[in-house]
Scaffold this motif. Structure first.
Motif, mmCIF file in Angstrom:
data_model
loop_
_atom_site.group_PDB
_atom_site.id
_atom_site.type_symbol
_atom_site.label_atom_id
_atom_site.label_comp_id
_atom_site.label_asym_id
_atom_site.label_seq_id
_atom_site.Cartn_x
_atom_site.Cartn_y
_atom_site.Cartn_z
ATOM 1 N N VAL A 304 0.838 -1.190 0.000
ATOM 2 C CA VAL A 304 0.000 0.000 0.000
ATOM 3 C C VAL A 304 0.878 1.247 0.000
ATOM 4 O O VAL A 304 1.862 1.325 0.732
ATOM 5 C CB VAL A 304 -0.955 0.020 1.223
ATOM 6 N N SER A 313 -7.130 3.159 3.191
ATOM 7 C CA SER A 313 -5.972 2.823 2.375
ATOM 8 C C SER A 313 -6.450 2.054 1.152
ATOM 9 O O SER A 313 -7.430 1.303 1.227
ATOM 10 C CB SER A 313 -4.987 1.954 3.165
ATOM 11 N N VAL A 315 -5.311 -0.766 -0.918
ATOM 12 C CA VAL A 315 -4.331 -1.834 -0.755
ATOM 13 C C VAL A 315 -4.229 -2.663 -2.036
ATOM 14 O O VAL A 315 -5.240 -3.163 -2.548
ATOM 15 C CB VAL A 315 -4.719 -2.756 0.420
ATOM 16 N N HIS A 349 -6.846 -4.488 -6.138
ATOM 17 C CA HIS A 349 -6.813 -3.595 -4.983
ATOM 18 C C HIS A 349 -8.111 -3.760 -4.199
ATOM 19 O O HIS A 349 -9.100 -4.268 -4.723
ATOM 20 C CB HIS A 349 -6.712 -2.122 -5.405
#
Length: 379
Positions: A304, A313, A315, A349
């Motif tokens: 990340v 976030s 990721v 992601h």
């Protein structure tokens, strides 16, 4: 009569169908909400006076004292250049419906929160995407921006800090956006709901307000303040444009609620505003440290770019499974909800919100790691 094909809002559709009743919800984009009692205590609210408030229609464009307070956040603005809306959601929708004409295009950066772009597409306008560069910390692709903006560009839309990456635009990025808008006379619509959620340092993300004469600012009490249930946002801009949006506001919702305005009036006044933002930063900083420590249990699988701000976030993962399938398995098998990157137009992601109580966060991440182990073993 021409009617554009309808484009569902992919992220919000995912949330509205799946988020309620889930055991471990990491799909939200703001900090852990404060309780009503917590706000009453923090703001030292006079409960008897609040309870005496009539449950009536409030001032349609926003309570005067609340608009005065919000105007103070943007030097050079006036309270008549502020309109209180039903969250940032309504503000974005009003902007699209007010500014866009047939033949206009809208330039947006991807990945992003696709609300302006979705509204534009549903109005029949072209949306032009400029991909952010992950290898460069999600920075703007300068050449792609220059190519995307032309004489038909009506809006350049930015979410700063960004959702889902948490990237804060650099001074260079900001100058490029402003120069591109100025070159063709486009509006910059800046969604600044994550300003005040900086993960490092105490310098707040600078507003686009004052950087250019065609700027509209969207913000709300949801993300940095932990008050999403108030459903209260605001729009700031030139008085004539705000008035045009107000006329459309009367069709859309008429007004947000009296109670929301009363509570927001207290929450956005000092010292409560600073206390709420301090609370948010504590949750954000602790939560990100927990997230990265837990993801490191599978070296080489997760990566990340550290968010510079926001409660979330974006990721990246290296697993033999799509982002949609990974997230749906998490939900079905582990009762954990995160948002697949595909809903932002980016594969491999997921978006994860970590500004939450630590015990809750650790248990949910343990479940995520458990599924990751199974996938790595071929299950």
């Amino acid at each position: 009569m021409f009617r554009a094909d309808f484009h569902p809002f992919k992220v919000e559709q995912f949330l509205s169908e799946l988020e309620h009743g889930v055991t471990y919800n990491f799909s939200e984009s703001g900090v852990h909400p404060i309780s009503f009692q917590g706000l009453v205590d923090m703001a030292d609210i006079d409960l008897p006076a609040l309870m005496a408030t009539l449950i009536d229609y409030p001032q349609v464009n926003g309570k005067q004292s609340l608009r005065d307070t919000i105007s103070g956040f943007y030097p050079g603005s006036s309270s008549d250049g502020v309109m209180v809306t039903v969250g940032a959601t309504e503000a974005n929708t009003l902007v699209a419906n007010t500014l866009l004409q047939p033949g206009d295009n809208v330039v947006c950066f991807r990945p992003t929160y696709e609300q302006i772009s979705g509204n534009a597409a549903n109005l029949g306008n072209e949306v032009r995407w400029v991909d952010l560069v992950e290898a460069d910390g999600w920075a703007i692709d300068s050449a792609a921006l220059a190519k995307a903006v032309d004489s038909k560009t009506r809006i350049i839309h930015v979410v700063n800090p960004n959702n889902p990456t948490g990237r804060i635009l650099s001074n260079s990025d900001r100058r490029q956006i402003t120069a591109a808008a100025d070159r063709v006379g486009a509006w910059i619509v800046a969604d600044e709901v994550y300003a005040g959620t900086e993960r490092e340092g105490d310098v707040e993300t600078p507003s686009f307000w004052g950087s250019y004469d065609r700027v509209l600012i969207v913000n709300s009490t949801s993300k940095a303040y932990g008050l999403p249930g108030l459903r209260l946002g605001w729009l700031v801009g030139p008085e004539d444009v705000i008035t045009e949006c107000w006329r459309r506001h009367e069709y859309a919702s008429i007004t947000t609620s009296m109670l929301s305005m009363e509570l927001a009036d207290k929450a956005l006044s000092e010292p409560t505003r600073s206390k709420l933002k301090s609370r948010a930063k504590t949750l954000i900083r602790t939560g990100f440290d927990v997230l990265t420590a837990e993801l490191d249990r599978h070296p080489g699988v997760f990566d990340v770019v550290p968010p510079q701000a926001s409660a979330m976030s974006f990721v990246r993962f290296d697993l033999p499974i799509s982002s949609e399938d990974f997230c749906m398995r998490l939900l079905r098998e582990r009762e954990v909800l995160v948002i697949p990157g595909s809903r932002f137009g980016v594969e491999n992601h997921f978006r994860f919100s970590s500004a939450l109580p630590e015990d809750y966060l650790r248990e949910g991440l343990s479940r995520l790691n458990g599924l990751t182990s199974e996938i790595l073993q071929g299950h």
